[in-house]
Design an enzyme around this catalytic site. Structure first.
Site, PDB file in Angstrom:
ATOM      1  N   HIS A   1       0.857  -1.184   0.000  1.00  0.00           N
ATOM      2  CA  HIS A   1       0.000   0.000   0.000  1.00  0.00           C
ATOM      3  C   HIS A   1       0.894   1.236   0.000  1.00  0.00           C
ATOM      4  O   HIS A   1       1.711   1.409   0.904  1.00  0.00           O
ATOM      5  CB  HIS A   1      -0.900  -0.016   1.236  1.00  0.00           C
ATOM      6  CG  HIS A   1      -1.837   1.150   1.296  1.00  0.00           C
ATOM      7  ND1 HIS A   1      -2.810   1.336   0.352  1.00  0.00           N
ATOM      8  CD2 HIS A   1      -1.942   2.180   2.155  1.00  0.00           C
ATOM      9  CE1 HIS A   1      -3.476   2.446   0.646  1.00  0.00           C
ATOM     10  NE2 HIS A   1      -2.970   2.974   1.734  1.00  0.00           N
TER      11      HIS A   1
ATOM     12  N   ASP B   1       0.572   5.248  -0.061  1.00  0.00           N
ATOM     13  CA  ASP B   1      -0.266   6.450  -0.026  1.00  0.00           C
ATOM     14  C   ASP B   1       0.246   7.431  -1.076  1.00  0.00           C
ATOM     15  O   ASP B   1       1.432   7.795  -1.061  1.00  0.00           O
ATOM     16  CB  ASP B   1      -0.227   7.080   1.369  1.00  0.00           C
ATOM     17  CG  ASP B   1      -1.011   6.250   2.377  1.00  0.00           C
ATOM     18  OD1 ASP B   1      -2.106   5.771   2.024  1.00  0.00           O
ATOM     19  OD2 ASP B   1      -0.534   6.061   3.508  1.00  0.00           O
TER      20      ASP B   1
ATOM     21  N   ASP C   1      -7.715   1.088   2.812  1.00  0.00           N
ATOM     22  CA  ASP C   1      -7.294   2.021   3.867  1.00  0.00           C
ATOM     23  C   ASP C   1      -8.143   3.290   3.926  1.00  0.00           C
ATOM     24  O   ASP C   1      -7.704   4.298   4.461  1.00  0.00           O
ATOM     25  CB  ASP C   1      -5.818   2.386   3.640  1.00  0.00           C
ATOM     26  CG  ASP C   1      -5.215   3.138   4.824  1.00  0.00           C
ATOM     27  OD1 ASP C   1      -5.623   2.854   5.968  1.00  0.00           O
ATOM     28  OD2 ASP C   1      -4.363   4.005   4.617  1.00  0.00           O
TER      29      ASP C   1
ATOM     30  N   HIS D   1      -7.138   9.343  -0.370  1.00  0.00           N
ATOM     31  CA  HIS D   1      -7.729   9.264   0.974  1.00  0.00           C
ATOM     32  C   HIS D   1      -6.889   9.833   2.115  1.00  0.00           C
ATOM     33  O   HIS D   1      -7.245   9.640   3.290  1.00  0.00           O
ATOM     34  CB  HIS D   1      -8.144   7.813   1.284  1.00  0.00           C
ATOM     35  CG  HIS D   1      -6.995   6.858   1.397  1.00  0.00           C
ATOM     36  ND1 HIS D   1      -6.763   5.889   0.457  1.00  0.00           N
ATOM     37  CD2 HIS D   1      -6.028   6.716   2.321  1.00  0.00           C
ATOM     38  CE1 HIS D   1      -5.696   5.191   0.816  1.00  0.00           C
ATOM     39  NE2 HIS D   1      -5.235   5.671   1.950  1.00  0.00           N
TER      40      HIS D   1
END
Length: 1031
Positions: free
Chosen positions: A257, A259, A369, A574
Site C-alpha cells: 500500500h 499512499d 485504507d 484518501h
C-alpha cells in the site's frame, strides 16, 4: 539422552540460538554473514531536487564516508559506490549491504534494481548468488538516498509535522559474504519456535515443534556447516506433515500500500513506487510463483513516465499474471466526500488506463485504507465492470466490531457486490505464524467460507514484500496445525468465495467507519477546492458539449479536461481530500485546485463564446443586456448580480430555462419584494413572501416562518444559527479524529464585536450583517441574505481562524420531531438516526453529507444546505453543520487563516422531495453564469430538460471514444420508481443506454419518440445515455 520436560528453558534456549542481541559470538544468528569488505571508494553529491539518473551521474561527486549524516529533510544524496570483490570469495554468495535512516534506490547500469529501506527490512542488494571467476569482480553502483524515512520525517512521533532539520546517517556500506545455509536454518527455527509458542500448551503440535527445534540446536554445530543438513531434515519432517481436508486455506498475495501523498509530498511518492515495485520485480525473477496486487492507475502512470525501463518489466510480468492491477480507480480515493460524478470518473479514468495499458479492466474494487464507504459504491462498482470489493478498514472501528469478514454488500439502489475483509485485519502482513493463526481465529464467517485473503508486504509508505516473507510462507504451505497458505491472486480467491457464497449474510447501506470522522471537516480549503472544482468541470463539460452540438467545428477540449479531471481525482486520494496530510501536500493540492480554476475558467469562456457567439458584444460597444446561462436541468428563477455600465453591481430577477440560457433586458419585478425592518430592541425582521425571519442582535434566528402556512421552525426560547465552539483533543489521530467526548465541552459563541445591522434594505435582495469573536483570537463576520422568491435564507460567512484544537459548528434547533434525519450522498440520500439508542447509533455522533441534510416530520421539515462543507450531525431536533477544526498534526498550520463559505436554511411544507430541497441545494452550489451581451433580444434556449422532478440530470460530457456522441448521466433522486422523459431540441440520430465505462448495454437501444427519450428508474438508479449527434 531425552530432553527434560521444562518448556520454558527449551523455548528460551531456541530463542537465544536465534537472537541478534544475545550470544551472537556463539549462536546461529552470528554466523549469517561471513567476511566483510568496505567499498573501494565512496563519494556523493547532494541536491534539494529530485533529479533523474542521467542528470545525477553527471554531477561532481565529493568524498563521503560511513558514519556521516546527510540532510536536511527532503534533500537527496546520490552516492557513487565503487566495489571490488575479493577473489578469495569465489563460489560464495555476495551482498552489498547498505543501512541508513533514509529511503534508498540502487542503480546499476543506468537502471533501478533494488529499493533499500531499513524500516522495510531491505538493507542488502544481492550481487551474485555464487561468485564465478567469469563474473566482473569490480563494479560501480549508484545509490539515490532520500533524506526521509518510509513514514516521512515526523518530529517526535510518526504523525507529528515533519522535522525540517532531520539528518539521515549512513551506518553501513559494505560487501559481505552471505551464508544462505545459515539463513535457511534460521527461518526453519523461527517458524518452529512460533508454532511452539503460539499453538499453546494444549496442542500436541506445539510440543512437536518445540522438541524438534530443541533437537536441531543439539545437532547443529555453528562452526561446522556440514552439521546443518541434518538439522534441516528434522525441520522438514515437521513441515511435511500434512493437514486434513477441512483446513482453512489462506490466499497470500504480495501487496504494498503506497499512499499517493501523506506524510510526504506527491513527488516523493513517485520514487516510493519505483523503489517498492523494482524490488517486487527483482523478487519475481527468483520466485516465479510470487503474485503482487497493485492498485492506483495514477501510480502506474507516474512510473510509466519517470521509469520507462521498469514499467516495461512490469507490463511483461502483468502479462504473465504475476503483477496484477487491481482497484480500477485512478487513486484509492476517499470513500465519502467525492461527488457521485467524481467517483464515476475515478472508475472511468482508472479502468480505461488499465484496459489501454494491460489489455483488461480490473474485476475487484480495492480500497483497504479508506475512512468509510458510501452506500452508493456498490452501484458504481457494478456500472464499472466490478462485482467484488476488498477492504479491511472497518476493523479500525472504535465502538462496534463489524459482524462479517465475507458478505454481500448492498447499496441504496439494491446493487450487490461480494465483499471480503481479510480476517487478519491488515493489508501489511509479514508471513508470520501469528498472522496466519489470527486470520483463521478472527474469521467471523467460519463454517460459511473456508478461504481468506492475506496481503503481505510493508505498506503505507511503500516497501512491499521481502524474500523472508516468502520463505516463511513456503514452510507453511501445508503444515499440520497451521492453515494452508498458498500464493494466490484476487481472482482465484473471489472465484472460490463466489462458489461458497450461498450461506453469506448481506449488509445493507453504508459501511460507516467509527473513527476518523474529523476528516469530514479538517483542511477546509481542500474541501472547498474539491467542491468548487467538481462544479467547474461539470460546467465546462456541459457548456462544451452544447457548443459542439450547436457548431460541429468547435473542438471539445477532451485532453485538457482529462488532465484537469486527473488532477482533481488525485486530490481525492484518501489522505488529501480528508485533510490528514502534511503542509507540503496541502500546498500542492491547493496549487492543483488553482490550476483547475484557471484552466476551467478559460475553457468555460471559450465554450460560451462559441455557444452564444451571436449574442456576445464586440469589445467596443457598451453593454445592452445580460446573458444568463444555467448548467442545471431545471428552470430557475433567481436574483443575479451583474456589473452595470459604471462598474457598480445591479441586481435583476431572472428566469432561465433548463440547461440553457436567456437574455435579460427589462428588470423583472418580483411578485413580492424583500422587506427588511429594524425593531426597537435592535432585532431585525426580513421577509420575501415565502419565508419570514426574525434575527436578534447576535445574528441568531429567533423565528423562521413559512408564510403560506404560518408554520414556525424555531422552538420557543431557542436560537438557530447559533455558533458553538468545542474542545477538540483526540486520543492520537489529530487531523483524523473528533471524539465523542468533545460534545461535553460545548460553549456557545456569544461575544459580539459588531451588532446586527441592515446592509441591503430590500427590494430584490435584503441583507444584514454582524461580527462575533470566536474563541481566544478568531473573528467571524456574517452577511445574512434573503432574495426575492427564494425559499431559503443564506449565510455568507467569513472567518479569520486562529484557534488550536477547537471545533466550530453552527446549530439549528428546529420544531420538528423525527427519529431519522436525511443526508445527501452520491446520487441519492440516506437516513441516519437522530437518537442514541444503541452503540451503533451513538457511534455516528458526527457524520458526513454532501450539499444538504434535512429533518422532516409528516408535512413539514427544515433543510440545511451548504456550498463546501461535509461534516454534520442531527441529534434529537438540532441540525448541526461542522465548519472548522484546528488540529496540529500532521500539519501544524491546518486551517489557520481566512475562510469563506455559505450555508442556508430552508423550511418547507411536505417532504423534502416535494419541496425541491434537492434542486435548491444544487442551485446554491451551481450559480447562474452572467455574461455581458450585445443583443437586445433573443428567445430563451434550453438544451436538455427532464419531465420528472425526481430525476436529476447530473452530467453531460463528450463520449470518451466517440467525438460525435455525448454521454448524459441521470439519477433518480427521490427514492421512487418513476418514468421520465429526457427532452432535447438537439440533433440526435441515435440513443442507447451504456454503463459507466460508456460501453453500450445489451438491449440498450432507446427509441427516439415525439416526447423525447423514455427512461425508467427505480430508487436511486443511475442511468447513462449515449446520444449520437446527426451532424
Amino acid at each position: 539422552m531425552a530432553a527434560i520436560k521444562h518448556r520454558r528453558t527449551a523455548l528460551e534456549r531456541v530463542e537465544k540460538f536465534l537472537s541478534d542481541t544475545y550470544f551472537t559470538d556463539c549462536n546461529l544468528r552470528g554466523r549469517l554473514f561471513g567476511d566483510r569488505c568496505p567499498p573501494a571508494s565512496l563519494s556523493c553529491f547532494q541536491t534539494p531536487r529530485r533529479i533523474p539518473y542521467q542528470e545525477a551521474v553527471a554531477q561532481q561527486f565529493g568524498p563521503a564516508q560511513v558514519g556521516e549524516s546527510f540532510g536536511p529533510t527532503w534533500e537527496t544524496c546520490w552516492f557513487k559506490v565503487e566495489l571490488s570483490i575479493p577473489p578469495a570469495w569465489a563460489g560464495r554468495e555476495v551482498h552489498f549491504v547498505w543501512e541508513s535512516d533514509g529511503e534508498g534506490m540502487v542503480w546499476r547500469d543506468a537502471q533501478p534494481v533494488q529499493g533499500l529501506t531499513k524500516e522495510g527490512e531491505k538493507t542488502s542488494y544481492i550481487l551474485t548468488r555464487s561468485l564465478k571467476e567469469s563474473e566482473p569482480h569490480s563494479l560501480t553502483l549508484y545509490v539515490e538516498l532520500a533524506c526521509n524515512g518510509l513514514f516521512g520525517a515526523g518530529k517526535g512521533s510518526m504523525i507529528a509535522p515533519p522535522d525540517p532539520d532531520r539528518r539521515v546517517t549512513l551506518s553501513k556500506a559494505e560487501l559481505v559474504v552471505f551464508n544462505r545455509d545459515v539463513y535457511e536454518l534460521l527461518v526453519d527455527l523461527e517458524i518452529l519456535l512460533d508454532m511452539a509458542q503460539l499453538l499453546g500448551e494444549e496442542n500436541q503440535r506445539s510440543f512437536q515443534a518445540l522438541y524438534t527445534a530443541n533437537q536441531m540446536v543439539n545437532v547443529c554445530d555453528v562452526t561446522d556447516p556440514s552439521t546443518f543438513p541434518a538439522a534441516r531434515d528434522l525441520a522438514a519432517a515437521i513441515f511435511s506433515q500434512r493437514n486434513g481436508e477441512s483446513q482453512h486455506t489462506i490466499h497470500a498475495m504480495g501487496h504494498c500500500h503506497i499512499d499517493s501523498a501523506w506524510l510526504w509530498p506527491y513527488e516523493e511518492t513517485i520514487r516510493k513506487c519505483a523503489r517498492s515495485w523494482v524490488t517486487v520485480v527483482h523478487l519475481m525473477e527468483h520466485n516465479p510463483e510470487l503474485t503482487f496486487a497493485c492498485s492506483q492507475a495514477q501510480q502506474f502512470q507516474w512510473v510509466q513516465s519517470c521509469y520507462p525501463g521498469l514499467y516495461a518489466r512490469i507490463r511483461h510480468l502483468a502479462a504473465k499474471g504475476q503483477f496484477i492491477p487491481v482497484g480500477g480507480t485512478w487513486v484509492e480515493m476517499d470513500g465519502n466526500l467525492p461527488s457521485g460524478e467524481s467517483m464515476v470518473r475515478q472508475f472511468l479514468q482508472g479502468q480505461r488506463f488499465f484496459q489501454e495499458q494491460f489489455g483488461r479492466i480490473c474485476t475487484e474494487f480495492w480500497l483497504p485504507d479508506t475512512f468509510g464507504y458510501s452506500a452508493q459504491l456498490p452501484q458504481l462498482m457494478r456500472g464499472s465492470g466490478i462485482r467484488r470489493f476488498l477492504t479491511q478498514k472497518l476493523s479500525w472501528n472504535l465502538v462496534n466490531s463489524f459482524p462479517h469478514h465475507t458478505f454481500f454488500w448492498e447499496g441504496i439502489d439494491g446493487s450487490q457486490v461480494l465483499t471480503h475483509f481479510p480476517p487478519g485485519d491488515s493489508y501489511g502482513m509479514q508471513g508470520r505464524v501469528a498472522e496466519v493463526l489470527k486470520t483463521v481465529k478472527n474469521n467471523k464467517d467460519k463454517g460459511r467460507v473456508n478461504h481468506s485473503a492475506f496481503l503481505f508486504g510493508f505498506g503505507d509508505g511503500g516497501g512491499g514484500p521481502t524474500q523472508k516473507m516468502l520463505d516463511r510462507m513456503k514452510r507453511m504451505r501445508d503444515t499440520d496445525g497451521l492453515p494452508r497458505v498458498q500464493i494466490s491472486t484476487p481472482d482465484q480467491l473471489f472465484s472460490v468465495l463466489e462458489k461458497e457464497s450461498s450461506q453469506l449474510c448481506t449488509w445493507v447501506g453504508e459501511l460507516f467507519l467509527e473513527l476518523h470522522n474529523g476528516t469530514y471537516t479538517t483542511q477546509a480549503q481542500i474541501k472547498k477546492g474539491n467542491r468548487e472544482c467538481e462544479r467547474i468541470l461539470h460546467d465546462v463539460e456541459v457548456l462544451s458539449s452544447l457548443a459542439v452540438a450547436q457548431d460541429s467545428a468547435f473542438q471539445y477540449p477532451a485532453s485538457q479536461l482529462q488532465q484537469l479531471w486527473r488532477l482533481l481525482l488525485l486530490n481525492q486520494f484518501h489522505d488529501v481530500l480528508p485533510g490528514s496530510c502534511i503542509q507540503l501536500v496541502v500546498e500542492d493540492a491547493l496549487q492543483y485546485y488553482t490550476e483547475i480554476r484557471r484552466a476551467g475558467a478559460q475553457l468555460q469562456q471559450e465554450a460560451v463564446q462559441c455557444l452564444c457567439r451571436d449574442l456576445l458584444q464586440p469589445q467596443a460597444c457598451s453593454t445592452h443586456s445580460t446573458l444568463v446561462l444555467n448548467t442545471l436541468a431545471w428552470e430557475r428563477t433567481e436574483v443575479i448580480a451583474s456589473p452595470g455600465p459604471d462598474g457598480a453591481e445591479t441586481l435583476a430577477l431572472v428566469t432561465v430555462p433548463s440547461m440553457g440560457y436567456a437574455l435579460v433586458q427589462e428588470p423583472f419585478v418580483p411578485p413580492q419584494p424583500v422587506a427588511v425592518r429594524k425593531q426597537e430592541d435592535g432585532s431585525i425582521t426580513m421577509e420575501n413572501g415565502v419565508i419570514a425571519v426574525c434575527l436578534d442582535t447576535m445574528g441568531r434566528l429567533t423565528s423562521l416562518q413559512l408564510l403560506d402556512s404560518g408554520r414556525e421552525s424555531v422552538p420557543d426560547g431557542c436560537y438557530a444559527n447559533q455558533f458553538a465552539l468545542f474542545d477538540d483533543v483526540p486520543l492520537y489521530w489529530d487531523a483524523w479524529d473528533v471524539m465523542d467526548y468533545h460534545l461535553q465541552t460545548r460553549k456557545p459563541v456569544t461575544t459580539l464585536l459588531q451588532p446586527l445591522e441592515i446592509t441591503l434594505a430590500g427590494g430584490l435582495r435584503g441583507s444584514v450583517s454582524f461580527s462575533l469573536q470566536v474563541g481566544k483570537s478568531s473573528t467571524l463576520t456574517q452577511e445574512i441574505i434573503l432574495d426575492a422568491t427564494c425559499p431559503y435564507l443564506r449565510f455568507l460567512t467569513q472567518v479569520e481562524w486562529k484557534e488550536a484544537h477547537k471545533f466550530l459548528k453552527v446549530e439549528f434547533p428546529v420544531q420538528v420531531r423525527s427519529t431519522n434525519a436525511t443526508y445527501e450522498i452520491q446520487f441519492g440520500h440516506l437516513q441516519r438516526p437522530t437518537h442514541w439508542n444503541t452503540s451503533w447509533d451513538w457511534a455516528r455522533f458526527e457524520v458526513w453529507a454532501h450539499k444538504w441534510l434535512d429533518l422532516s416530520e409528516h408535512g413539514f421539515g427544515v433543510a440545511l444546505l451548504n456550498d463546501c462543507k461535509y461534516g454534520a450531525s442531527a441529534h434529537r431536533n438540532v441540525l448541526s453543520l461542522s465548519l472548522l477544526r484546528a488540529p496540529k498534526s500532521p500539519d501544524a498550520t491546518a486551517d489557520i487563516g481566512h475562510h469563506q463559505f455559505t450555508y442556508a436554511v430552508m423550511p418547507h411544507q411536505g417532504s423534502f422531495q416535494e419541496a425541491g430541497v434537492i434542486q435548491q441545494a444544487y442551485n446554491l452550489n451551481f450559480p447562474l453564469h452572467v455574461v455581458p451581451a450585445s443583443r437586445a433580444q433573443c428567445p430563451a434556449w434550453s438544451a436538455f430538460s427532464v419531465s420528472s422532478p425526481a430525476v436529476v440530470l447530473e452530467a453531460v460530457k463528450q463520449a470518451e471514444d466517440r467525438p460525435e456522441a455525448v454521454v448524459v448521466r441521470l439519477y433518480e433522486a427521490h427514492g421512487s420508481t418513476v418514468t421520465a422523459w429526457l427532452q432535447t431540441p438537439l440533433p440526435v440520430k441515435e440513443a442507447m443506454l451504456c454503463d459507466l465505462l460508456e460501453r453500450p448495454l445489451a438491449q440498450g437501444r432507446l427509441p427516439l419518440e415525439q416526447q423525447g427519450l423514455r427512461l425508467s428508474f427505480t430508487p436511486f438508479r443511475v442511468l447513462s445515455v449515449l446520444l449520437v449527434w446527426s451532424h
